[in-house]
Scaffold this active site. Structure first.
Site, PDB file in Angstrom:
ATOM      1  N   HIS A 362       0.803  -1.234   0.000  1.00  0.00           N
ATOM      2  CA  HIS A 362       0.000   0.000   0.000  1.00  0.00           C
ATOM      3  C   HIS A 362       0.830   1.274   0.000  1.00  0.00           C
ATOM      4  O   HIS A 362       0.270   2.358   0.190  1.00  0.00           O
ATOM      5  CB  HIS A 362      -0.929   0.049   1.212  1.00  0.00           C
ATOM      6  CG  HIS A 362      -1.962  -1.027   1.242  1.00  0.00           C
ATOM      7  ND1 HIS A 362      -3.237  -0.846   0.763  1.00  0.00           N
ATOM      8  CD2 HIS A 362      -1.898  -2.304   1.685  1.00  0.00           C
ATOM      9  CE1 HIS A 362      -3.935  -1.974   0.938  1.00  0.00           C
ATOM     10  NE2 HIS A 362      -3.139  -2.870   1.487  1.00  0.00           N
ATOM     11  N   LYS A 553      -8.630  13.721   4.750  1.00  0.00           N
ATOM     12  CA  LYS A 553      -7.759  12.543   4.701  1.00  0.00           C
ATOM     13  C   LYS A 553      -6.733  12.736   5.795  1.00  0.00           C
ATOM     14  O   LYS A 553      -6.669  13.813   6.396  1.00  0.00           O
ATOM     15  CB  LYS A 553      -7.072  12.423   3.332  1.00  0.00           C
ATOM     16  CG  LYS A 553      -6.381  13.727   2.875  1.00  0.00           C
ATOM     17  CD  LYS A 553      -5.773  13.602   1.478  1.00  0.00           C
ATOM     18  CE  LYS A 553      -6.805  13.751   0.391  1.00  0.00           C
ATOM     19  NZ  LYS A 553      -6.596  12.797  -0.714  1.00  0.00           N
ATOM     20  N   ARG A 554      -5.904  11.704   6.075  1.00  0.00           N
ATOM     21  CA  ARG A 554      -4.848  11.891   7.060  1.00  0.00           C
ATOM     22  C   ARG A 554      -3.971  13.087   6.658  1.00  0.00           C
ATOM     23  O   ARG A 554      -3.794  13.367   5.462  1.00  0.00           O
ATOM     24  CB  ARG A 554      -3.993  10.618   7.164  1.00  0.00           C
ATOM     25  CG  ARG A 554      -4.705   9.489   7.868  1.00  0.00           C
ATOM     26  CD  ARG A 554      -5.116   9.873   9.282  1.00  0.00           C
ATOM     27  NE  ARG A 554      -3.978   9.979  10.147  1.00  0.00           N
ATOM     28  CZ  ARG A 554      -3.566   9.024  10.976  1.00  0.00           C
ATOM     29  NH1 ARG A 554      -4.229   7.882  11.062  1.00  0.00           N
ATOM     30  NH2 ARG A 554      -2.492   9.204  11.737  1.00  0.00           N
ATOM     31  N   LYS A 559       0.549  14.438   0.987  1.00  0.00           N
ATOM     32  CA  LYS A 559      -0.821  14.712   0.534  1.00  0.00           C
ATOM     33  C   LYS A 559      -1.045  16.211   0.267  1.00  0.00           C
ATOM     34  O   LYS A 559      -2.047  16.608  -0.312  1.00  0.00           O
ATOM     35  CB  LYS A 559      -1.833  14.192   1.552  1.00  0.00           C
ATOM     36  CG  LYS A 559      -1.814  12.663   1.702  1.00  0.00           C
ATOM     37  CD  LYS A 559      -2.779  12.201   2.789  1.00  0.00           C
ATOM     38  CE  LYS A 559      -2.680  10.720   3.125  1.00  0.00           C
ATOM     39  NZ  LYS A 559      -3.351   9.854   2.127  1.00  0.00           N
ATOM     40  N   THR A 661      -8.667   6.488  -1.837  1.00  0.00           N
ATOM     41  CA  THR A 661     -10.009   5.903  -1.939  1.00  0.00           C
ATOM     42  C   THR A 661     -11.070   6.955  -1.643  1.00  0.00           C
ATOM     43  O   THR A 661     -12.205   6.842  -2.122  1.00  0.00           O
ATOM     44  CB  THR A 661     -10.175   4.700  -0.982  1.00  0.00           C
ATOM     45  OG1 THR A 661      -9.637   5.064   0.293  1.00  0.00           O
ATOM     46  CG2 THR A 661      -9.460   3.481  -1.508  1.00  0.00           C
ATOM     47  N   LYS A 665     -14.982   7.955  -3.352  1.00  0.00           N
ATOM     48  CA  LYS A 665     -16.240   8.273  -2.649  1.00  0.00           C
ATOM     49  C   LYS A 665     -16.801   9.597  -3.160  1.00  0.00           C
ATOM     50  O   LYS A 665     -18.010   9.727  -3.401  1.00  0.00           O
ATOM     51  CB  LYS A 665     -16.004   8.361  -1.134  1.00  0.00           C
ATOM     52  CG  LYS A 665     -15.594   7.041  -0.511  1.00  0.00           C
ATOM     53  CD  LYS A 665     -15.002   7.209   0.890  1.00  0.00           C
ATOM     54  CE  LYS A 665     -14.190   5.970   1.248  1.00  0.00           C
ATOM     55  NZ  LYS A 665     -13.349   6.152   2.456  1.00  0.00           N
TER      56      LYS A 665
END
Ligand code: 26Q
Length: 821
Positions: A362, A553-554, A559, A661, A665
């Site tokens: 991952h 998100k985290r 990110k 992911t 959504k």
């Protein structure tokens, strides 16, 4: 035992069971005012209806002696169970009606349920979506995990800073689990190994003087969508053995005995809140072995019960999917159980192990690859270390045969890293021990074979494959977005709930003005609902007419929440300079947890909160710009967030986000993505069409090419907008009473070694944001894009992902549960 009559699914039956549970099971009366017990009574009523289906699913699996897969994961981010169970049983309307008759409101009861937050983020939620799809596809798959007493911490924001609070989620009882003490397993730690020869001259090893811990299973039902199947998630809780109460105590060492008992019970006490590996923590390694050993012993117990001690068919009937390297010690543990406990020879045991294990990777971040000190392994799991060394010796022999004389390659590929301290490379152990290795999006799988695992790919090209992630549309569209669900079902029928590709039939409706109008109305209502959440949890008012721009998100540097904030500051700067031509009013929402020890991530949270305070309290921004940081981002919050989002922020540095992911959504719920060519974004853009996606930024190849000659200060100096943004931060506009607190952030952006290339992508990001803003002003065309995104999201169902795992890796056939009588 004779069969009990099945519980009925109609409103009357539900209402009468609900009353019975309320007064008889829970012993409450009409003077009890909290909705909590009504929630519990409803949950028990729903659970009753899962029980027969659960039993009949197990009977079918056992009696058909089907091949099975086991998903081994340290994390399952399940969220709430009630709404999902009602949806999958098909009793939502009946239950709502039953509650109405009793004067109760569904949303109020549903809100009483605590999230089961037994995971950090994407990897844990993926495991939960996978279980839902396996049950819906009627696949014999059992999930194995840990029953953490404390799940993911609760995040509070105090003075702009993250504060972590313990999540004691089991405190008010958990109706969705069934304790199964009859399947308790014993797990060994410590001690030493000894070899001995039996009467036939065969060499054996025994593991002695161990400190044992019990693993007690708790089963959670996983209902399929309206198909009678209920699969199992089995979570292990650690408990002390009786010896702690007797042995040490009688020897006079009472406090030592209590401490040892405590240690045993601590193994499953808390989820590690890092979503990058926690280096060298002894308790974490104990958790990993505890899960692997308990689960494998459970599978072997089941095998022996129905097949005796003949293991010749074991590999034909069983396979284990390793969710990242976290449960990879299972490779060595299965070898130990087959050899030391079941008397098998190495070759036979290896034949079975290497034909039953499969590994999913991952992450591409090298710093997140798990390594454990050999020293720690030797102390905690001496027998397993012996086995790992033997696996490695035999493996390196193979490498030497394939590449004679290539000693560098031997060192590169060795499962044992030989630096000043020897380390076990868990990813390499997983690859060597598995027959399948997969990445989680096309780009990610490609980068694995070209980079991180290149040597292994050259050796075993056929082991490597891609399985692009997905999300379950049951939770992430049908349950969380009832308005859009109804509209879709009215338009194309309800088959999309178990066949998401059907959504394509919405495509022609994108040209239908009336349909667009209805679509827009649903989105607006969802934005009202999201605005209420933001008002309650952040105290910031979002006007639903504004463009809702969301990144949840985290919090991680890769990110690039920072890039998002820089853009917001740029918009603020435009307002302050009066540059408001063609303005699109925008409400920006950012949410996510930072690992407690990740200082830079926590500082980014503080920056977001400080910038939000300045912007939201400046009257010049009224009606033009809002920024809010949503505390405690979690599954149940996302269920409100994704239906109400217009613009989905997927802005990681290309090559760093394995898949993502959340992006899926949002797409499913009709948000449009602004994103880089990273992870599954690439496939999202392919499906939606490039005209329905706001693309920006360097490609993964360009990112790699830029390393070594990156000059962020030159980029800043050449870009007047970025220059002003940096000047605002550097002048302390957002920390007037807290001097210096954002220095580390400024330095990170200006550092030529910034791995995340924030400055490099700023211009292209701002331009893409301008295109998005312009597109939003044409509401008709925006709504078209929204419909097209949703209509083309079919690929991103975990039903598709799991069908691929079942066909290519697990070789599993669907098997229907016996009918509920
Ligand atoms: C490891 C060792 C010790 C302590 C913690 C950990 C640990 C825990 C969780 C390491 C990593 C994680 C989680 C990783 C994760 O969530 N990765 C994400 O997985 C998603 C599902 O495949 C992808 O979509 C995301 O791109 C990826 O970041």
């Amino acid at each position: 035992m004779t069969e009990l009559p099945a519980r009925t699914l109609d409103a009357d039956g539900l209402a009468s069971d609900l009353r019975r549970h309320y007064s008889h099971t829970l012993g409450r009366d009409k003077y009890c005012t909290t909705p909590h017990y009504a929630y519990q009574a409803l949950a028990l009523t729903v659970r009753d209806r899962l029980m027969d289906r659960w039993k009949n699913t197990n009977y079918a699996y056992i009696e058909q002696d089907s091949r099975r897969a086991y998903y081994l994961s340290l994390e399952y981010l399940m969220g709430r169970a009630l709404g999902n169970a009602m949806l999958n049983l098909g009793i939502q309307d009946a239950a709502t009606q039953a509650l109405g008759e009793l004067g109760l409101v569904m949303e109020e009861l549903a809100d009483c349920e605590r999230d089961a937050g037994l995971g950090n983020g994407g990897l844990g939620r993926l495991a939960a979506c996978f279980l839902d799809s396996c049950a819906t596809l009627q696949l014999p798959v059992i999930g194995y995990g840990l029953r953490y007493e404390y799940g993911m911490f609760r995040q509070e924001i105090a003075d702009g800073h993250q504060v972590e609070e313990p999540d004691h989620w089991l405190r008010n009882g958990h109706v969705w689990e069934l304790e199964r003490p009859e399947y308790t397993q014993r797990i060994q730690f410590g001690g030493h190994t000894e070899s001995w020869t039996d009467e036939f001259g065969k060499l054996h090893v025994r593991w002695l003087n161990t400190h044992d811990v019990l693993a007690v299973p708790y089963d959670v039902p996983i209902p399929g969508y309206r198909n009678g199947t209920v699969n199992t998630l089995r979570l292990w809780k650690s408990a002390a053995t009786d010896e702690f109460d007797l042995g040490e105590f009688n020897a006079g060492s009472y406090t030592e005995s209590v401490r040892a008992k405590n240690d045993a019970e601590h193994i499953t006490m808390v989820l590690y809140p890092n979503d990058a590996s926690e280096s060298g923590k002894e308790l974490r390694l104990k958790q990993q072995y505890f899960l692997a050993s308990a689960s494998l012993q459970d599978v072997l117990r089941h095998w022996i019960k129905f097949h005796g001690s003949d293991f010749s068919q074991f590999a034909e009937k069983n396979c284990f999917q390793l969710n990242d390297t976290h449960p990879t010690i299972a490779v060595a543990e299965l070898m130990r159980l087959l050899m030391d406990v079941n008397g098998m020879e190495w070759e036979d045991a290896w034949g079975i192990t290497s034909r039953t294990m499969a590994y999913t990777n991952h992450t591409l971040l090298p710093e997140a690859l798990e390594k454990w000190p050999v020293r720690l392994f030797r102390r905690l799991l001496p027998r397993l270390l012996d086995i790992i060394f033997e696996i490695n010796a035999r493996f390196l022999k193979q490498v030497a045969q394939r590449w004679p004389g290539d000693t560098e390659r031997l060192a590169r590929m060795s499962i044992i890293e030989e630096n000043h301290e020897q380390m076990v490379r868990m990813a390499y152990l997983a690859i060597v021990g598995s027959y399948s290795v997969n990445g989680v999006a096309a780009l990610h799988s490609q980068l694995l074979t070209e980079g991180l695992f290149r040597d292994f790919y050259e050796l075993w090209p056929d082991k490597f494959n891609n399985k692009t992630n997905g999300v379950t549309q049951r939770r992430w569209l049908a349950a969380c977005n009832p308005g859009l669900s109804r509209l879709i079902t009215e338009s194309i029928g309800g088959d999309w709930v178990s066949d998401l590709a059907q959504l394509r039939r919405l495509l022609p409706l994108a040209d239908d003005a009336l349909f667009r109008e209805r679509w827009r109305t649903v989105k607006f209502d969802n934005k009202v609902r999201l605005a209420a959440l933001v008002q309650d949890d952040c105290g910031v008012s979002f006007d639903p007419e504004m463009m809702f721009d969301v990144q949840v998100k985290r919090i991680h540097e890769y990110k690039r929440q920072l890039l998002n904030v820089l853009h917001v500051i740029h918009l603020y700067d435009r307002i302050k300079r009066g540059d408001m031509g063609d303005w699109t009013p925008r409400a920006v929402l950012i949410g996510g947890k930072a690992a407690p020890g990740y200082a830079m991530a926590k500082r980014i949270i503080k920056l977001i909160n400080n910038v939000a305070d300045v912007i939201n309290s400046d009257p010049d921004t009224f009606g033009l710009l809002r920024l809010a940081f949503l505390p405690d981002y979690r599954v149940s919050a996302m269920e409100v967030i994704c239906p109400g989002t217009d613009l989905s922020e997927q802005i990681s540095t290309a090559g760093k986000e394995a898949s993502g992911t959340g992006n899926m959504k949002f797409m499913m719920n009709g948000a449009i993505t602004i994103g880089t060519l990273d992870g599954a974004n690439i496939e999202i853009r392919e499906e939606a069409g490039e005209e329905n996606f706001f693309l920006f930024g360097l490609t993964a190849a360009e990112v790699e090419a830029l390393r070594g000659n990156y000059d962020p200060n030159a980029i800043i100096a050449a870009d007047a907008d970025l220059m002003r943004v940096m000047a605002l931060i550097e002048a302390g506009q957002f920390n007037q009473l807290e001097p210096g607190i954002f220095d580390s952030i400024v330095h990170a952006i200006r550092n030529p070694h910034d791995p995340w290339l924030v400055a490099a992508d700023f211009r292209s990001y701002v331009d893409a944001q301008r295109r998005a803003a312009a597109a939003y002003r044409d509401q008709d065309s925006w709504t078209r894009m929204s419909i097209i995104n949703s209509a083309t999201s079919g690929k991103f169902s975990t039903d598709r992902t799991i069908s691929e795992y079942a066909a290519d890796i697990w070789k599993l056939q669907p098997l229907a549960a016996y009918d509920v009588k």
